[in-house]
Write an enzyme that holds these catalytic residues in place. Structure first.
Site, PDB file in Angstrom:
ATOM      1  N   CYS A  54       0.858  -1.189   0.000  1.00  0.00           N
ATOM      2  CA  CYS A  54       0.000   0.000   0.000  1.00  0.00           C
ATOM      3  C   CYS A  54       0.889   1.232   0.000  1.00  0.00           C
ATOM      4  O   CYS A  54       2.110   1.137   0.060  1.00  0.00           O
ATOM      5  CB  CYS A  54      -0.881  -0.019   1.224  1.00  0.00           C
ATOM      6  SG  CYS A  54      -1.584  -1.648   1.545  1.00  0.00           S
ATOM      7  N   ARG A  74       0.453   2.724  -8.428  1.00  0.00           N
ATOM      8  CA  ARG A  74       0.703   1.399  -7.864  1.00  0.00           C
ATOM      9  C   ARG A  74      -0.560   0.549  -7.747  1.00  0.00           C
ATOM     10  O   ARG A  74      -0.486  -0.645  -7.470  1.00  0.00           O
ATOM     11  CB  ARG A  74       1.300   1.545  -6.472  1.00  0.00           C
ATOM     12  CG  ARG A  74       2.588   2.319  -6.447  1.00  0.00           C
ATOM     13  CD  ARG A  74       2.734   3.050  -5.131  1.00  0.00           C
ATOM     14  NE  ARG A  74       2.436   2.170  -4.042  1.00  0.00           N
ATOM     15  CZ  ARG A  74       3.342   1.531  -3.349  1.00  0.00           C
ATOM     16  NH1 ARG A  74       4.603   1.698  -3.607  1.00  0.00           N
ATOM     17  NH2 ARG A  74       2.992   0.744  -2.375  1.00  0.00           N
ATOM     18  N   TRP A 110      -4.065  -1.594  -0.644  1.00  0.00           N
ATOM     19  CA  TRP A 110      -4.166  -2.705  -1.588  1.00  0.00           C
ATOM     20  C   TRP A 110      -4.378  -3.914  -0.715  1.00  0.00           C
ATOM     21  O   TRP A 110      -3.462  -4.363  -0.033  1.00  0.00           O
ATOM     22  CB  TRP A 110      -2.881  -2.801  -2.395  1.00  0.00           C
ATOM     23  CG  TRP A 110      -3.061  -3.512  -3.685  1.00  0.00           C
ATOM     24  CD1 TRP A 110      -3.614  -3.011  -4.821  1.00  0.00           C
ATOM     25  CD2 TRP A 110      -2.699  -4.855  -3.977  1.00  0.00           C
ATOM     26  NE1 TRP A 110      -3.613  -3.961  -5.790  1.00  0.00           N
ATOM     27  CE2 TRP A 110      -3.063  -5.093  -5.320  1.00  0.00           C
ATOM     28  CE3 TRP A 110      -2.101  -5.881  -3.259  1.00  0.00           C
ATOM     29  CZ2 TRP A 110      -2.851  -6.312  -5.944  1.00  0.00           C
ATOM     30  CZ3 TRP A 110      -1.882  -7.090  -3.870  1.00  0.00           C
ATOM     31  CH2 TRP A 110      -2.255  -7.304  -5.205  1.00  0.00           C
ATOM     32  N   ASN A 132       1.567  -0.766   6.086  1.00  0.00           N
ATOM     33  CA  ASN A 132       1.830  -1.649   4.950  1.00  0.00           C
ATOM     34  C   ASN A 132       2.485  -2.896   5.512  1.00  0.00           C
ATOM     35  O   ASN A 132       3.363  -2.782   6.365  1.00  0.00           O
ATOM     36  CB  ASN A 132       2.829  -1.031   3.968  1.00  0.00           C
ATOM     37  CG  ASN A 132       2.268   0.176   3.276  1.00  0.00           C
ATOM     38  OD1 ASN A 132       1.080   0.458   3.374  1.00  0.00           O
ATOM     39  ND2 ASN A 132       3.127   0.898   2.583  1.00  0.00           N
ATOM     40  N   GLY A 133       2.119  -4.048   5.003  1.00  0.00           N
ATOM     41  CA  GLY A 133       2.759  -5.277   5.470  1.00  0.00           C
ATOM     42  C   GLY A 133       1.735  -6.218   6.071  1.00  0.00           C
ATOM     43  O   GLY A 133       0.522  -6.041   5.900  1.00  0.00           O
ATOM     44  N   GLU A 186       9.024 -21.041 -18.349  1.00  0.00           N
ATOM     45  CA  GLU A 186       8.819 -19.673 -17.871  1.00  0.00           C
ATOM     46  C   GLU A 186       9.916 -18.739 -18.402  1.00  0.00           C
ATOM     47  O   GLU A 186       9.644 -17.600 -18.784  1.00  0.00           O
ATOM     48  CB  GLU A 186       8.771 -19.674 -16.330  1.00  0.00           C
ATOM     49  CG  GLU A 186       8.678 -18.319 -15.673  1.00  0.00           C
ATOM     50  CD  GLU A 186       7.445 -17.499 -16.063  1.00  0.00           C
ATOM     51  OE1 GLU A 186       6.533 -18.032 -16.725  1.00  0.00           O
ATOM     52  OE2 GLU A 186       7.418 -16.304 -15.729  1.00  0.00           O
ATOM     53  N   LYS A 200       9.179 -15.448 -20.638  1.00  0.00           N
ATOM     54  CA  LYS A 200       9.645 -14.109 -20.245  1.00  0.00           C
ATOM     55  C   LYS A 200      10.389 -13.456 -21.402  1.00  0.00           C
ATOM     56  O   LYS A 200      10.156 -12.304 -21.727  1.00  0.00           O
ATOM     57  CB  LYS A 200      10.621 -14.188 -19.049  1.00  0.00           C
ATOM     58  CG  LYS A 200      10.115 -14.293 -17.657  1.00  0.00           C
ATOM     59  CD  LYS A 200       9.286 -13.189 -17.117  1.00  0.00           C
ATOM     60  CE  LYS A 200       7.874 -13.257 -17.580  1.00  0.00           C
ATOM     61  NZ  LYS A 200       6.916 -14.075 -16.891  1.00  0.00           N
ATOM     62  N   GLU A 235       8.029 -12.533 -24.443  1.00  0.00           N
ATOM     63  CA  GLU A 235       7.015 -11.484 -24.284  1.00  0.00           C
ATOM     64  C   GLU A 235       7.610 -10.090 -24.172  1.00  0.00           C
ATOM     65  O   GLU A 235       6.975  -9.121 -24.578  1.00  0.00           O
ATOM     66  CB  GLU A 235       6.049 -11.785 -23.132  1.00  0.00           C
ATOM     67  CG  GLU A 235       6.599 -11.698 -21.745  1.00  0.00           C
ATOM     68  CD  GLU A 235       5.555 -12.027 -20.670  1.00  0.00           C
ATOM     69  OE1 GLU A 235       4.363 -11.775 -20.872  1.00  0.00           O
ATOM     70  OE2 GLU A 235       5.965 -12.523 -19.607  1.00  0.00           O
ATOM     71  N   HIS A 274      14.032 -35.246 -29.526  1.00  0.00           N
ATOM     72  CA  HIS A 274      12.812 -35.608 -30.269  1.00  0.00           C
ATOM     73  C   HIS A 274      12.347 -34.488 -31.187  1.00  0.00           C
ATOM     74  O   HIS A 274      11.182 -34.440 -31.550  1.00  0.00           O
ATOM     75  CB  HIS A 274      11.707 -36.000 -29.279  1.00  0.00           C
ATOM     76  CG  HIS A 274      12.096 -37.146 -28.418  1.00  0.00           C
ATOM     77  ND1 HIS A 274      12.082 -38.448 -28.862  1.00  0.00           N
ATOM     78  CD2 HIS A 274      12.582 -37.184 -27.151  1.00  0.00           C
ATOM     79  CE1 HIS A 274      12.506 -39.247 -27.893  1.00  0.00           C
ATOM     80  NE2 HIS A 274      12.826 -38.501 -26.849  1.00  0.00           N
ATOM     81  N   LYS A 277      -2.120  -6.729 -19.030  1.00  0.00           N
ATOM     82  CA  LYS A 277      -1.803  -7.327 -17.726  1.00  0.00           C
ATOM     83  C   LYS A 277      -2.872  -8.339 -17.322  1.00  0.00           C
ATOM     84  O   LYS A 277      -2.559  -9.400 -16.806  1.00  0.00           O
ATOM     85  CB  LYS A 277      -1.669  -6.212 -16.678  1.00  0.00           C
ATOM     86  CG  LYS A 277      -1.227  -6.694 -15.307  1.00  0.00           C
ATOM     87  CD  LYS A 277       0.226  -7.149 -15.302  1.00  0.00           C
ATOM     88  CE  LYS A 277       0.641  -7.817 -14.013  1.00  0.00           C
ATOM     89  NZ  LYS A 277       1.824  -8.659 -14.156  1.00  0.00           N
TER      90      LYS A 277
END
Ligand code: AGP
Length: 615
Positions: A2, A27, A74, A98-99, A482, A486, A489, A505, A610
């Site tokens: 946050c 954010r 958030w 925050n946390g 992955e 990355k 993209e 193969h 996103k």
């Protein structure tokens, strides 16, 4: 994560607080609020949704005070709502935080027994109660905050004001960022520099465990042992755009570097070494239901799917439950067989991916119990799932998922341990061993990040490649997938990830001196080479024999793979189960630096969104 802003000075500060919060809007947030201490005492205004809602409230109510704190939330504990928005107040004390407080359930129960009533679902409200109790005993705000912090376990950036002390703002930091800013006859506090940049460029970033007292006349900083510390303010010459990114060139780079903190937030308070078990608030599956499970079906897209492939292995290994994994976008089109007592695990950063939501609905419609592994509190998938396991990565702005992926892996491992304990397939001793390895991961991730120079060097050498292959075996095969996702993209280089055993193969036909091959050739220290490492060495020799260039992710001190590779990306050694979390770090950094070198739009790559909210 946050946003926090604070002010102590000589002017009414409501408009400064709103302006500061606006600079943190990028954010993402779900609610916001301010608390001011003025002639009428403490006033708190909060509102769900856009900042403009709070702004309208402030214009209407005209709160007064030259001391104040503001917050954009958030959600982590408790859905987005007016009641759960910060600041939280009790007994003339208001706090923003925050946390995550790990022992919030315990503390809440104790406070309730002592007659306290809570008005929100948040962990943060506890701070207001604990501090107000200490103020009522006669402690000043600094001492009262320190006393409350001694009770709390967890991560926090905390700011506190009290009606009893209209000239003091107290703040504390542990694992969540906090910065103080120096002005003339006024001083400032923020979680992120942009919030205060318009008023001051002279700042001190607080260190772990520090508590700070801000008054008009000055700022006092105390270290974790309570000793006063003197630190020279640093002059910030960031532009506002740079400041939003915390000095990083791109959000993706910032988010890659936030992973240790995100992992701590995901693991803490859930993994108990004493008990050799896991507590997952939001997951109500009990031993009877877990034992009755016949199968788990994982559905997810993109990066979340790769986390699911690792998660399948975690659950099968630790909970001895057969797991199917499906691309969520395919699930519905094969009329899936959902057996009685199936657990459908839907993995999604955003919680809004249309295909994942539809797949979860399909499974639920056919009788499955559903569990969401998700980063966004209150998102569509979490609203419809029977159980929710949040990943606590904090807002991810870069389109390419990084910290969302590693926290999904940690969450899936926690889930697998939980299922293993409930089903009786994992002893507390064995669970403790896994959790010990998981607890070490944030530190290992930081060590992997320290070796960024190697990824930068490899990126410079291969940024003009047209095709790149990524290879891994076992738990490292999904990491290869992955890594390829990355790279493609954000750099627009064609990249493919393969289980290394598949190379012969087909993909081997592609290999020549123009196709770099990224291999994951780490080893499990416990197995002393009797793992996939030797097989990976074989793959590397095959690539080399065809003139291919090799970039190898290897453990520190490695000799064999390093001798075959053209470039190495070193990572610290760790146990096989958690290695995917550590090994993906250099692949994220490599992709990032290739894309940056090619000058692509790293945070918003072409054609991508996103959240993919259409099927
Ligand atoms: C990851 O870098 C991608 N941007 C994408 O594959 C993403 O993981 C996918 O769209 C799923 O999103 P979700 O996790 O929000 O459901």
């Amino acid at each position: 994560m946050c946003g926090i802003v604070g002010y102590v000075g000589g002017e009414d500060c409501a408009s400064f607080l709103i302006a500061g919060l606006k600079r943190l809007e990028y954010r993402g947030y779900d609610s916001a609020g301010v608390a001011l201490v003025g002639p009428q005492g403490l006033g708190v205004l909060r509102s769900r949704g856009k900042l403009v809602n709070l702004e309208t409230l402030v214009v209407k109510e005209r709160p007064q005070g030259a001391l104040g704190i503001g917050h954009t939330r958030w959600a982590t504990h408790g859905r987005p709502s007016d009641e759960n928005a910060h600041p939280h107040s009790y007994g003339g004390v208001a706090v923003v935080h925050n946390g995550i407080i790990e022992n919030h359930l315990e503390l809440k129960a104790r406070l309730r027994d002592a007659g306290h009533a809570f008005t929100s679902e948040t962990d943060t409200e506890i701070f207001a109660h604990l501090i107000a109790d200490e103020v009522a005993k006669g402690l000043d705000l600094l001492a009262a905050t320190k006393a409350a912090l001694r009770e709390v376990r967890g991560t926090y950036a905390l700011a506190v004001v009290s009606a009893a002390d209209p000239e003091t703002l107290v703040a504390a930091k542990n694992a969540s960022p906090l910065v103080v800013g120096y002005g003339q006859g006024e001083n400032y506090l923020a979680s992120d520099v942009p919030a205060i940049l318009e008023r001051t460029r002279d700042v001190v970033f607080l260190e772990e465990g520090e508590v700070v007292r801000l008054r008009r006349s000055g700022i006092e900083i105390f270290d974790a042992r309570g000793q006063a510390v003197t630190r020279k303010p640093r002059r910030i010459d960031w532009t506002p755009v740079m400041a939003e990114k915390g000095g990083h060139k791109h959000f993706m780079h910032k988010e890659i570097h936030e992973q240790a903190r995100a992992l701590v937030d995901t693991i803490r308070g859930r993994a108990s070494l004493e008990k050799g078990d896991v507590t997952l608030d939001g997951v109500s599956l009990d031993a009877e239901a877990a034992k009755a499970l016949t199968r788990a079906t994982i559905v997810a897209c993109g990066t979340s799917y790769h986390a699911g492939v690792v998660g399948k292995q975690y659950i099968e290994t630790l909970a001895k439950l057969p797991v199917e994994i499906d691309l969520a976008s395919e699930f519905r089109y094969r009329d899936p067989l959902v057996l009685p007592n199936t657990l459908c695990v839907a993995i999604s950063q955003s919680g809004e991916t249309a295909d994942t939501l539809a797949a979860m609905r399909e499974a639920k419609g056919k009788g499955a119990r559903t569990l969401a592994v998700c980063n966004v509190v209150g998102s569509a998938i979490t609203r419809e799932a029977d159980d929710v396991l949040y990943t606590h990565a904090g807002p991810e702005i870069g389109v390419a998922s990084t910290k969302a992926f590693t926290t999904q892996l940690a969450a899936m491992l926690l889930l697998a341990v939980k299922l293993g304990r409930l089903r009786g397939t994992l002893t507390s001793e064995a669970a403790r061993e896994v959790l010990q390895a998981l607890n070490a991961v944030p530190g290992l991730v930081d060590q992997a990040l320290e070796r960024e120079g190697a990824a930068l060097e490899a990126a410079r050498a291969y940024s003009s490649a047209k095709d790149v292959l990524f290879l891994g075996r076992g738990l490292q095969a999904p990491v290869a997938l992955e890594g390829a996702l990355k790279l493609k993209e954000i750099s627009y280089i064609h990249a493919e990830g393969y289980a290394a055993g598949e190379m012969k193969h087909g993909p081997i036909a592609l290999i020549d001196e123009d196709v770099p091959v990224v291999v994951i050739a780490t080893r499990d220290p416990k197995q002393g080479g009797q793992d996939t490492y030797e097989k990976m060495l074989g793959n590397m020799e095959e690539v080399r024999a065809r003139g291919g260039r090799i970039i190898a992710v290897v453990n520190d001190g490695d000799t064999h793979a390093s001798a075959i590779a053209d470039k190495v990306l070193p990572v610290p050694a760790c146990s096989a189960l958690v290695a995917p979390i550590v090994n993906v770090i250099p692949l994220q950094l490599f992709s990032y630096h290739v894309a940056d070198h090619r000058g692509t739009d790293v945070d918003q790559p072409r054609n991508l969104a996103k959240s993919v909210t259409v099927e």
